[in-house]
Every structure is written in C-alpha cells, then in structure tokens.
Design a protein around this motif. Structure first.
Motif, PDB file in Angstrom:
ATOM      1  N   GLU A 128     -14.772  -3.030  -8.287  1.00  0.00           N
ATOM      2  CA  GLU A 128     -14.097  -3.966  -7.388  1.00  0.00           C
ATOM      3  C   GLU A 128     -12.969  -3.271  -6.629  1.00  0.00           C
ATOM      4  N   MET A 129     -12.171  -2.487  -7.378  1.00  0.00           N
ATOM      5  CA  MET A 129     -11.068  -1.741  -6.746  1.00  0.00           C
ATOM      6  C   MET A 129     -11.599  -0.815  -5.660  1.00  0.00           C
ATOM      7  N   ALA A 130     -12.685  -0.107  -5.998  1.00  0.00           N
ATOM      8  CA  ALA A 130     -13.249   0.849  -5.056  1.00  0.00           C
ATOM      9  C   ALA A 130     -13.787   0.140  -3.823  1.00  0.00           C
ATOM     10  N   GLN A 135     -13.376  -1.671   1.933  1.00  0.00           N
ATOM     11  CA  GLN A 135     -13.279  -2.754   2.904  1.00  0.00           C
ATOM     12  C   GLN A 135     -11.980  -2.683   3.701  1.00  0.00           C
ATOM     13  N   GLN A 136     -10.927  -2.228   3.046  1.00  0.00           N
ATOM     14  CA  GLN A 136      -9.636  -2.110   3.737  1.00  0.00           C
ATOM     15  C   GLN A 136      -9.740  -1.212   4.969  1.00  0.00           C
ATOM     16  N   ARG A 142     -20.924   0.857   4.284  1.00  0.00           N
ATOM     17  CA  ARG A 142     -21.373   2.222   3.964  1.00  0.00           C
ATOM     18  C   ARG A 142     -21.306   2.541   2.478  1.00  0.00           C
ATOM     19  N   ARG A 143     -21.088   1.542   1.666  1.00  0.00           N
ATOM     20  CA  ARG A 143     -20.766   1.827   0.261  1.00  0.00           C
ATOM     21  C   ARG A 143     -21.807   2.684  -0.458  1.00  0.00           C
ATOM     22  N   GLN A 155     -15.838   9.656   7.842  1.00  0.00           N
ATOM     23  CA  GLN A 155     -15.336  10.471   6.726  1.00  0.00           C
ATOM     24  C   GLN A 155     -13.821  10.454   6.677  1.00  0.00           C
ATOM     25  N   ARG A 156     -13.201  10.444   7.882  1.00  0.00           N
ATOM     26  CA  ARG A 156     -11.735  10.362   7.915  1.00  0.00           C
ATOM     27  C   ARG A 156     -11.266   9.014   7.371  1.00  0.00           C
ATOM     28  N   GLN A 157     -12.032   7.961   7.680  1.00  0.00           N
ATOM     29  CA  GLN A 157     -11.693   6.642   7.135  1.00  0.00           C
ATOM     30  C   GLN A 157     -11.847   6.635   5.617  1.00  0.00           C
ATOM     31  N   LEU A 158     -12.925   7.273   5.162  1.00  0.00           N
ATOM     32  CA  LEU A 158     -13.174   7.341   3.724  1.00  0.00           C
ATOM     33  C   LEU A 158     -12.027   8.067   3.026  1.00  0.00           C
TER      34      LEU A 158
END
Lengths: 253, 322
Positions: A128-130, A135-136, A142-143, A155-158
């Motif tokens: 859930e945390m992940a 989502q943030q 893309r999970r 990737q930068r967002q990740l």
C-alpha cells in the motif's frame, strides 16, 4: 509567510585537499517550500546536496535537522531522520517493477529487513505504501512495468516516488529535470508544486525557468561560495548574480 | 512447492533431479565406490550452492570460500574428543556456530572492500589459513588428520541412520542438499533477500534509502560461510579424514567454475554445475591422460555457449515460448 526551519547549515565546508568545493555555507531550509539552488557548473551545488544527505562528511561546520546536529551520523541514518535524496543520474533498480522499486524504498518503515524467513510479499501495508508513492507522482498505471522499460521522464518520476516512499520530511532533489523535454519538465514542475505543500524541498536545477517558477527561496552559489540568498525577484535583480552568471553585460536573465 | 520454486525450469529440475538421485543407488547395486562418488558430489554441491548465493545473489566475489569448507572439518577435530563418539547433531550445531563466528570476524575485515580487492583479500586470508594447517605438526601437516571416532547420529535416543553405511550417508547428504536449496530459496524470497538484491544491484542507492549495506553483506557472508563449513564437516565425516587441500585456492576456484557453469545466482544451477563438472571430470579422466586439457576446452566452450550458465540456457529453452 515563512514556515518553520527544518534543516539548517552553519559554516559548512568541504575541502578536497586544497580545493574548496564548498566554503562557509550557512543556509536555512523551511518546511512546505522549495529552496532553489543555482550556480554555474562547479559551483558546489552537488557537493552541498551530498553533504546534506550524509554521502560526504563535512570538513568543518554543522548540519542541524530540527535543531539537532546530524553531521556525524552515518549516511543511511539521514534517511531514518526523514532526509530523502534523489540523484542527478537516474538511480533506480532497472530490473524490477516500478512497484518493487518503491517496495524496496518503503520496506524500512515496516521493518523486518533482517528477517530471513519472512516472505517479502507478506505485508499488505508495504504494498500500500509503495502504491501510494507511485500514485503521488502519477505512475500508478506503471506499477507492474519493469523499470528499465518506462520512458526516461517516467524514470525520473519513479526516482522521486522512491524518495517519497521512505516517508521523508525533506526532499533533496538533484536536477530532477535534467535531460527532459519541455512537456516532461512541465509534469515534474506540476508535481513539485503539489509536493511543496507537504515537504521541505531543496532543489538543485539548471532549468532557470523551472527554478524561478518553483522557488520560494533561491540561493546562488559561485565557486563553492555563497553569493546571495533571497526570494526570486531579489535574486533576479541582484547585480552580483548577473555578473557571476553572465559575465559583464546588461542582459537580464 | 510453487511458493518456493517460482520458475518452471526450477520445478522441473527438482522433480527430475531429486527422484533420480534417490533411485540411482538402487541401480548401482550398492557398489560402494559409486555411492561414495555420488555422496562427494552431493556434498560439494552444498558448498557450491553457498558460494553461488554469495557471488550470484550478493555480488560478493570471494576466492577464499574454501577456507570455511576446510574449517568445517578441522573444527570438528579441534573440538571433539579424540576417543569418544560425540553426538552428530550437537556437533553440527557447534561447527556451524563456530564457523559463523569466524566468518563474522573475517567478514568485518574483507567486506570493507569489494570487487577485485575483495577477491584478493579473501584469497590472502584463505591462503594464510591453508599454510597454517599444512605447516602445523599438531594438525598433521600436509597429510591432515584422521577422525578416529565418527559421531553418533542418535536423536532423542533414536538412531536414524548409520554414518558408516555409505548408502545411509548418501541419503542424508541428499536431504541436506535439498534443505539447503529450500533454505537459500527462503532467504532470497524474504524481506532480507529483497534488500540484499537491492544492495547487489545498486549499493549507493540502497544506502540512500536508509539501509546499512554493510550489515546486509555481513549477514549473507556469515550464513554462506556457516553452510560451507557444514559441507566441509560432511566431507570430513565421509572418508574420516581432513586435509589442508580442502582449503586450497583450487577448491574455491573449481567451486567458482561450477557455479558459473551452472548459472550464477540460480542456486539450483549450483547442483547442475557440480554434477556436470564432476561428471566430465570422471569420464574424461578415464579417457585420456591429458584430461585437464580437454576439460578446460569443454568448459570454455560451455561458458561461451551458455552465457547465463546451464540453468540460464534451460530457462531460455523452456520458458521462451510463453
């Protein structure tokens, strides 16, 4: 309106032999705001960030987090205090899914990382945390994609999602928009605008438009020295800054 | 079953290998030579698997793993009374714990390094240990020592198997091998395993996420060393003697070759690698005097052909069509 000071440096220095990468830096970073750090190449911006996240040990000076001196603690303990750091070069685990990347980041919070018998998929809370972190930053869809297969911008967002998954209060971001197209940059800018409502963000960035748009406070560094700190307009109109950045001339940034 | 062994190839291998290994002695008509040969392959596979975990799953390349293999045998001689049959299970526990304690100290030193430097320092420490035992009169020097009394295997008054019966011992070692595989699978699938894999892929990133990378490496090193010592202990019990050559760098080297041959990090590949290597060794030895030359060429060819080892090759073959 200024928020409480979260992170502070006092006379922070980092010397590499005779080279003063960072000299006598005293700055305050406030909650719920973006503190931009700009300067020409070699100004010591990345050095400052590496000191703030514990990767380097300062030659002299202090780092205060919520009033406590933390310059002597180990790098991994900075994260436990809530100081999260994103890297200049994309620094993710490329062979696993986006969700797994965030699970790795979030697992410290649920504990059991030294438990060799507890299955890694045993915690719904961890997942859930992940997921929340994904989502943030808008990567919810893309999970289950392997991280090496998403676009560079994603990737930068990740990378940011992973920092968020550690539940930080301070985000240290090193050029989150480096190498991005206009639209992708826009995405990150909107993301950071959203994040600054909850976090203290220290942003090192070369994209001046982005820095001016986002920053509440702006620090200009040159050759490891502190030049000026102030709000965007103050810095923009400062003659010393113009000189340092553009050399002698009358062009406005 | 599917919980531990996620990959199809892995499942297939386990369903093929273990029943086959169980039945094989029946066809050998209790020929002691072959049963002993098989036993030593199974024991060595336990050792190779622990190295496979370290090198393939943790990214810690060591050339000194044989030190723990040898210590497993020497520790038994060191702590067990000479003329008294001790309890097998109790001494298994002692040896694993002692080896783990030694690994803890050695680990603190060698894990300050990584990559080539780690190869060098593990090799240096293992060689120190090798020369200590091969030069010491007390430990029999180059000839090693005999175990005069084999341990007694009864547990709560029940004797499960007889160490002197090669067939009993073979089945016990096979069970140990299976348990080790399950253990390593459990470790790699745990929360610890998740972070260990992250450490291997990107230690800098993992530190920046708040993990003490050093402690993860140390725990892995200690576990692998303890199981290497267990394998060495079994080896010593099989023939009833220990010998410094167990600790030589050639032992580490050939274990590393087996691990690479089988498919580094696949764990079950360690069994494949050991079986293929020992199989080649045995069959070529009878063919020609220059078997090492042939064997070297074959191994080079196999490594070039199967980039991810035999396990990787099989996985490609069986799982590509999905």
């Amino acid at each position: 309106m200024t928020h409480a000071t979260v992170l502070q440096t006092e006379g922070l220095c980092k010397y590499w032999g005779g080279v003063k990468a960072l000299d006598n830096m005293s700055l305050s970073f406030h909650d719920k705001s973006v503190h931009g750090i700009v300067g020409p190449n070699g100004a010591g911006k990345s050095t400052l960030l590496n000191l703030l996240c514990g990767s380097y040990k300062p030659t002299a000076g202090r780092i205060l987090h919520q009033g406590e001196a933390i310059e002597d603690i180990r790098a991994y303990q900075f994260v436990r205090r809530g100081i999260g750091r994103g890297f200049q070069k994309t620094n993710i685990y490329p062979q696993v899914t986006c969700l797994e990347n965030c699970c790795i980041a979030a697992q410290r919070r649920v504990g059991g990382s030294f438990n060799i018998l507890l299955s890694k998929n045993s915690s719904a809370l961890l997942k859930e945390m992940a997921e929340q972190a994904l989502q943030q930053v808008g990567l919810g869809s893309r999970r289950d994609t392997i991280a090496s297969q998403i676009s560079y911008g994603e990737q930068r967002q990740l990378e940011i999602a992973m920092v968020l998954a550690t539940a930080p209060s301070v985000l240290l971001l090193d050029e989150p928009m480096a190498g991005m197209g206009h639209e992708e940059s826009r995405l990150i800018i909107e993301l950071l605008k959203k994040l600054k409502q909850d976090y203290c963000i220290v942003l090192v960035e070369h994209d001046m438009d982005a820095v001016f748009e986002l920053s509440d406070q702006l620090t200009v560094m040159v050759n490891g020295q502190h030049l000026v700190t102030g709000c965007v307009d103050e810095v923009r109109n400062n003659s010393k800054v113009k000189e340092a950045y553009l050399g002698q001339g009358d062009e406005v940034i | 079953m599917t919980y531990f062994f996620g990959k199809k190839t892995e499942q297939l291998f386990i369903w093929l290998f273990f029943p086959l290994a169980l039945l094989l002695p029946l066809f050998l008509e209790q020929n002691e030579f072959y049963v002993n040969k098989l036993t030593s392959v199974v024991i060595f596979a336990i050792f190779v698997m622990s190295l496979d975990y370290l090198v393939g799953r943790c990214g810690m390349i060591t050339l000194g793993h044989s030190m723990f293999y040898g210590l497993g045998g020497y520790l038994f001689i060191l702590i067990a009374p000479e003329f008294e049959a001790v309890n097998f299970w109790v001494y298994t526990f002692y040896i694993c714990v002692l080896a783990a304690a030694i690994a803890l100290v050695v680990g603190v030193i060698v894990l300050r390094t990584s990559g080539v430097y780690m190869i060098m320092i593990t090799l240096a420490i293992a060689q120190m240990c090798f020369y200590f035992f091969s030069d010491s009169v007390e430990f029999g020097g180059n000839d090693g020592l005999f175990i005069l009394m084999k341990p007694d295997t009864s547990l709560f008054g029940l004797a499960f198997f007889n160490l002197d019966d090669p067939l009993h011992f073979y089945y016990f070692c096979l069970l140990s091998l299976f348990n080790c595989l399950v253990f390593w699978k459990l470790v790699t699938g745990s929360r610890f395993g998740r972070i260990m894999e992250a450490v291997k892929d990107n230690p800098q990133r993992t530190t920046a996420l708040g993990y003490n990378v050093f402690l993860f490496r140390l725990l892995s090193y200690v576990m692998a060393s303890a199981l290497a010592a267990y394998a060495g202990y079994l080896f010593a019990l099989q023939y009833g003697f220990v010998n410094p050559s167990m600790m030589s760098w050639q032992t580490s080297g050939s274990a590393l070759v087996m691990s690479i041959l089988g498919g580094m990090g696949s764990l079950y590949g360690a069994i494949l690698g050991t079986v293929v290597y020992e199989g080649l060794h045995y069959s070529l030895e009878h063919l020609t005097e220059h078997w090492l030359l042939l064997m070297g060429c074959l191994i080079i060819a196999m490594v070039m052909l199967f980039k991810a080892g035999i396990a990787g090759f099989l996985e490609n073959l069986l799982e590509r069509r999905k």
